[in-house]
Scaffold this active site. Structure first.
Site, PDB file in Angstrom:
ATOM      1  N   LEU A  33       2.336 -20.532  -7.746  1.00  0.00           N
ATOM      2  CA  LEU A  33       2.404 -20.106  -6.407  1.00  0.00           C
ATOM      3  C   LEU A  33       1.467 -18.710  -6.602  1.00  0.00           C
ATOM      4  CD1 LEU A  33       6.463 -17.960  -6.477  1.00  0.00           C
ATOM      5  CD2 LEU A  33       5.230 -19.817  -5.311  1.00  0.00           C
ATOM      6  N   HIS A  37       1.167 -17.775  -0.739  1.00  0.00           N
ATOM      7  CA  HIS A  37       2.547 -17.800  -0.948  1.00  0.00           C
ATOM      8  C   HIS A  37       3.268 -16.289  -0.977  1.00  0.00           C
ATOM      9  CE1 HIS A  37       1.840 -21.557  -3.761  1.00  0.00           C
ATOM     10  NE2 HIS A  37       2.941 -21.733  -2.372  1.00  0.00           N
TER      11      HIS A  37
HETATM   12  P1  AMP Z   1       4.067 -25.155  -1.041  1.00  0.00           P
HETATM   13  O1  AMP Z   1       4.318 -24.393  -2.002  1.00  0.00           O
HETATM   14  O2  AMP Z   1       2.269 -25.454  -1.259  1.00  0.00           O
HETATM   15  O3  AMP Z   1       4.539 -26.299  -0.137  1.00  0.00           O
HETATM   16  O4  AMP Z   1       3.978 -23.893   0.114  1.00  0.00           O
HETATM   17  C1  AMP Z   1       4.552 -23.064   0.472  1.00  0.00           C
HETATM   18  C2  AMP Z   1       4.480 -22.714   2.332  1.00  0.00           C
HETATM   19  O5  AMP Z   1       3.215 -21.562   1.582  1.00  0.00           O
HETATM   20  C3  AMP Z   1       4.133 -23.409   2.962  1.00  0.00           C
HETATM   21  O6  AMP Z   1       5.278 -22.699   4.332  1.00  0.00           O
HETATM   22  C4  AMP Z   1       2.756 -23.152   3.317  1.00  0.00           C
HETATM   23  O7  AMP Z   1       1.778 -22.876   4.311  1.00  0.00           O
HETATM   24  C5  AMP Z   1       2.166 -22.223   2.325  1.00  0.00           C
HETATM   25  N1  AMP Z   1       1.020 -21.767   1.788  1.00  0.00           N
HETATM   26  C6  AMP Z   1      -0.086 -22.458   1.024  1.00  0.00           C
HETATM   27  N2  AMP Z   1      -0.806 -22.049   0.863  1.00  0.00           N
HETATM   28  C7  AMP Z   1      -1.204 -21.007   1.901  1.00  0.00           C
HETATM   29  C8  AMP Z   1      -2.270 -20.201   2.036  1.00  0.00           C
HETATM   30  N3  AMP Z   1      -3.378 -20.367   1.313  1.00  0.00           N
HETATM   31  N4  AMP Z   1      -2.019 -19.257   3.170  1.00  0.00           N
HETATM   32  C9  AMP Z   1      -0.929 -18.687   3.619  1.00  0.00           C
HETATM   33  N5  AMP Z   1       0.012 -20.584   3.525  1.00  0.00           N
HETATM   34  C10 AMP Z   1      -0.129 -20.747   2.341  1.00  0.00           C
END
Ligand code: AMP
Length: 290
Positions: A33, A37
């Site tokens: 995270l 996140h």
């Molecule tokens: P992940 O752990 O990469 O599967 O991401 C989990 C959630 O966090 C997903 O909805 C992603 O789009 C969101 N997320 C990841 N990176 C970012 C970021 N830099 N800004 C905003 N949301 C993010």
């Protein structure tokens, strides 16, 4: 903060909230995270009484076993961050329960949302994403779930699936969080050395320069794509996976850009895959481009 692993425990936790009339928001993640996140958790807290975060590196959305094996895992730190961010519960399902022997059910969105960009570059990726998100939503049954705009195509695919399958959860999309140098935060950034990170900055810089060119009157998509390519391909070890101008009206590739378009790109920096996009009519990405 409650820490839950089994599907049964997660279900019981949610049923209790439902019975008590407690509004629940859900933030699904793959862990490692970062502030991106946590911004979703913050947003989720404004939308509900209690927030559940799931941490699960879903194997069915990885087309490349090496990418799956190298995905960063920082569970203890993640739990601490969730606690500090005010999550009421963290659910860490395990694969033996999520995909037991004999598992054979998948959810697929077809059509324009899944015939370009990441869908082409990573066959089966969205099928895996849709399958796991459906399963997570079926257990948590949240009132609202928050996703990041960073993964724009994913957010659109999930919103569509959620509507088409009448899953009944409200889907909210929250803005991309970037580091001060402009790089969109991503768990994969943990794999970047300082030298790789310097190369990776060509991605937000290229997107921002293209956005400026569009604002200055350049509407030929090929030219905008060239601007991104010029920032990236000069670097050794950088490969462009895709770069496209896509209209949010119908999610079609656009030969000529307009205000409904985003410029989206995926690159490999010494083997680490990063994605990003910029809405052409949107705000500037803060990059050192001058
Ligand atoms: P992940 O752990 O990469 O599967 O991401 C989990 C959630 O966090 C997903 O909805 C992603 O789009 C969101 N997320 C990841 N990176 C970012 C970021 N830099 N800004 C905003 N949301 C993010």
């Amino acid at each position: 903060m409650d820490e839950l692993t089994s599907i049964a425990d997660m279900r019981t936790w949610s049923r209790e909230r439902l019975k008590a009339g407690t509004r629940v928001a859900f933030v699904p993640t793959m862990g490692a995270l970062h502030q991106g996140h946590l911004s979703l958790v913050e947003k989720a807290r404004t939308l509900a009484d209690e927030v559940v975060v799931s941490i699960y590196v879903n194997p069915t959305q990885f087309d490349n076993p090496e990418d799956l094996a190298k995905y960063p895992k920082t569970l203890e730190a993640d739990l601490e961050l969730c606690r500090a961010a005010g999550a009421a519960a963290v659910w860490t399902p395990d694969s033996a329960e999520m995909y037991p022997d004999g598992y054979c059910t998948f959810v697929e969105v077809v059509g324009p949302l899944t015939d370009k960009l990441c869908a082409v570059a990573r066959p089966g990726h969205f099928r895996g994403v849709c399958t796991v998100v459906t399963k997570l939503l079926a257990v948590v049954r949240p009132d609202v779930a928050v996703f990041g705009q960073k993964d724009l195509q994913q957010a659109l695919v999930i919103s569509r699936m959620n509507g088409d399958l009448n899953l009944g959860t409200e889907i909210v999309v929250a803005p991309t969080v970037r580091d001060p140098d402009g790089l969109a935060m991503s768990s994969r950034n943990k794999r970047l050395t300082p030298a790789m990170r310097a190369k990776a900055l060509g991605l937000p810089r290229g997107l921002e320069l293209a956005r400026r060119a569009y604002r200055a009157g350049q509407i030929t998509s090929l030219k905008l794509i060239e601007i991104v390519a010029e920032e990236l391909l000069v670097e050794e070890g950088v490969d462009m996976d895709y770069c496209d101008v896509v209209s949010l009206k119908g999610f079609a590739e656009a030969e000529h850009a307009d205000d409904a378009c985003v410029l989206a790109a995926a690159v490999f920096v010494d083997g680490v895959r990063l994605i990003d996009h910029v809405p052409l009519a949107g705000a500037a990405i803060p990059v050192k481009a001058d």
